[in-house]
Scaffold this motif. Sequence first.
Motif, PDB file in Angstrom:
ATOM      1  N   LEU A  21       7.606  13.499   3.971  1.00 47.32           N
ATOM      2  CA  LEU A  21       6.166  13.358   4.158  1.00 47.32           C
ATOM      3  C   LEU A  21       5.491  14.725   4.175  1.00 47.32           C
ATOM      4  O   LEU A  21       6.022  15.686   4.733  1.00 47.32           O
ATOM      5  CB  LEU A  21       5.862  12.634   5.476  1.00 47.32           C
ATOM      6  N   THR A  22       4.325  14.777   3.578  1.00 44.08           N
ATOM      7  CA  THR A  22       3.495  15.963   3.618  1.00 44.08           C
ATOM      8  C   THR A  22       2.041  15.517   3.568  1.00 44.08           C
ATOM      9  O   THR A  22       1.748  14.354   3.262  1.00 44.08           O
ATOM     10  CB  THR A  22       3.812  16.924   2.453  1.00 44.08           C
ATOM     11  N   VAL A  23       1.136  16.422   3.881  1.00 42.78           N
ATOM     12  CA  VAL A  23      -0.294  16.129   3.822  1.00 42.78           C
ATOM     13  C   VAL A  23      -0.871  16.855   2.624  1.00 42.78           C
ATOM     14  O   VAL A  23      -0.799  18.074   2.532  1.00 42.78           O
ATOM     15  CB  VAL A  23      -1.014  16.555   5.121  1.00 42.78           C
ATOM     16  N   ARG A  24      -1.404  16.087   1.691  1.00 45.61           N
ATOM     17  CA  ARG A  24      -2.020  16.648   0.487  1.00 45.61           C
ATOM     18  C   ARG A  24      -3.470  16.191   0.453  1.00 45.61           C
ATOM     19  O   ARG A  24      -3.732  14.986   0.352  1.00 45.61           O
ATOM     20  CB  ARG A  24      -1.276  16.198  -0.776  1.00 45.61           C
ATOM     21  N   GLY A  25      -4.381  17.155   0.572  1.00 47.58           N
ATOM     22  CA  GLY A  25      -5.787  16.800   0.663  1.00 47.58           C
ATOM     23  C   GLY A  25      -6.015  16.012   1.937  1.00 47.58           C
ATOM     24  O   GLY A  25      -5.551  16.383   3.013  1.00 47.58           O
ATOM     25  N   PRO A  26      -6.687  14.865   1.836  1.00 46.63           N
ATOM     26  CA  PRO A  26      -6.947  14.081   3.039  1.00 46.63           C
ATOM     27  C   PRO A  26      -5.887  13.029   3.342  1.00 46.63           C
ATOM     28  O   PRO A  26      -6.039  12.267   4.286  1.00 46.63           O
ATOM     29  CB  PRO A  26      -8.272  13.395   2.692  1.00 46.63           C
TER      30      PRO A  26
END
Length: 256
Positions: A21-26
């Motif tokens: 898991l990662t946060v890309r943009g929102p």
Amino acid sequence: MSPYDPSAFPPFAVTVDLVVLTVRGPALCALVVRRGEQPFQGRWALPGGFVRADEDLGAAAARELVEETGLCAHDPAAPPPALGNGAHLEQLATYGDPERDPRMRVVSVAHLALAPDLPAPRAGGDANSARWSPVEELLGQDVDAEHAEEKAGPLAFDHARILADGVERARSKIEYSSLATAFCPPEFTVGELRRVYEAVWGVALDPRNFHRKVTGTPGFLVPAGGTTTRQGGRPAQLFRAGGATLLNPPMLRPEV
């Protein structure tokens, strides 16, 4: 130990599957690969592979993480690597339904990996392509007719269940632990950390209230001694993850 006949027992294999898991943009996104072989050829799946005869489960998961993302797993109790090329990696759960793999009896030990915003992935092994997809799309929670043709479709094997379990683990653990900082670079702003919580929980948070909570929680954040304008606007103070692993008081999820 008295001798026994191994052939008297049914053979089975052990695999590791990764919820990366990662946060890309929102959005909270997960790494998926398109399978190039049967079974489920052409379907999207979580990255993973068979455990080798000479490695333990943790080593197998760490190897797959390097092969799929180029990231090295680091000790969750230690500070993130200074170069930012490490990922939090922990064992998630074991999945052993006899029918989960049509090839043979396969038991999967899934692992959860969390890392800051990662570049576009490169496919390897038996995968012919790889991509980051929003978890809400992968779990069928976000049906957008305009982008329906881009949807990943049902995941192979029981990977939808594994992904859902991994996402819920991340959502619950950032309530009572400092795990949210694993989605951030070594130095980050409170605003960047807030966007992690918003992406993982899928909610909007009040900026002032969030700032007060995270800076007032002992051991959660420590000043890094600088500022940044990468978010635009006025310079924002930079922080690093503190030494606390458990948050007291916890960061409770808003009721939605």
